[in-house]
Design an enzyme around this catalytic site. Sequence first.
Site, PDB file in Angstrom:
ATOM      1  N   HIS A 111       0.837  -1.202   0.000  1.00 43.26           N
ATOM      2  CA  HIS A 111       0.000   0.000   0.000  1.00 43.26           C
ATOM      3  C   HIS A 111       0.877   1.260   0.000  1.00 43.26           C
ATOM      4  O   HIS A 111       0.624   2.201  -0.746  1.00 43.26           O
ATOM      5  CB  HIS A 111      -0.909   0.022   1.231  1.00 43.26           C
ATOM      6  CG  HIS A 111      -2.170  -0.746   1.077  1.00 43.26           C
ATOM      7  ND1 HIS A 111      -2.210  -2.116   1.149  1.00 43.26           N
ATOM      8  CD2 HIS A 111      -3.446  -0.341   0.866  1.00 43.26           C
ATOM      9  CE1 HIS A 111      -3.462  -2.517   0.988  1.00 43.26           C
ATOM     10  NE2 HIS A 111      -4.235  -1.458   0.812  1.00 43.26           N
ATOM     11  N   HIS A 150       1.683  -3.959   9.444  1.00 42.22           N
ATOM     12  CA  HIS A 150       3.070  -3.724   9.030  1.00 42.22           C
ATOM     13  C   HIS A 150       3.888  -3.175  10.186  1.00 42.22           C
ATOM     14  O   HIS A 150       3.367  -2.453  11.047  1.00 42.22           O
ATOM     15  CB  HIS A 150       3.148  -2.727   7.873  1.00 42.22           C
ATOM     16  CG  HIS A 150       2.742  -3.300   6.567  1.00 42.22           C
ATOM     17  ND1 HIS A 150       3.512  -4.193   5.873  1.00 42.22           N
ATOM     18  CD2 HIS A 150       1.642  -3.113   5.810  1.00 42.22           C
ATOM     19  CE1 HIS A 150       2.908  -4.537   4.759  1.00 42.22           C
ATOM     20  NE2 HIS A 150       1.751  -3.894   4.702  1.00 42.22           N
TER      21      HIS A 150
END
Length: 176
Positions: A111, A150
């Site tokens: 992303h 993440h």
Amino acid sequence: MRWLEPVQQIDLSLFKWCMARRRRETLTAIGRAVSRTADGWLYLVFIVGYGALEWSEGNAYVRLFVSAFLIERLIYWVLKNSCRRNRPADAIHDFTSFIIPSDKFSFPSGHTSAAFLFAVLVASQFPSLLPLLVFWGVLVGLSRVFLGVHFPTDTLVGAALGSTVGFVVLTSGGVF
């Protein structure tokens, strides 16, 4: 890879610091909204709109845009599947992320990489938008950490990957 252990420890400490922030519910809600803007639909809307509005130049720019994303996605996929870094929910005992990620591994953040690639490509056509685009890219990276999918270095490397591919493709004039 023992030399990475200090980096992993710093990353883990930063991640835990992020998870301990007050107003977690608010940060999670904002993170979900920001993260959704980097799911890919925005890129498609932009390139179709730009191609339609700038028909004479749009064809070359669409090819450049598509080639940049193909290169970025290929590098991202190779890194993701060769490094095979566990996501925080798999690496930290008793931790559950706030969303279900679309794939198994954490490094790098796709992303964030795509957001920074998009920022570089759009800023090449609309330079005055660069500060806003970089701010959005940073928010995307932060959202991925605050959603628990993440570690911070995943997003830093993602930002570097997307930016680098964008600059290289722009300076080389594209691939196709």
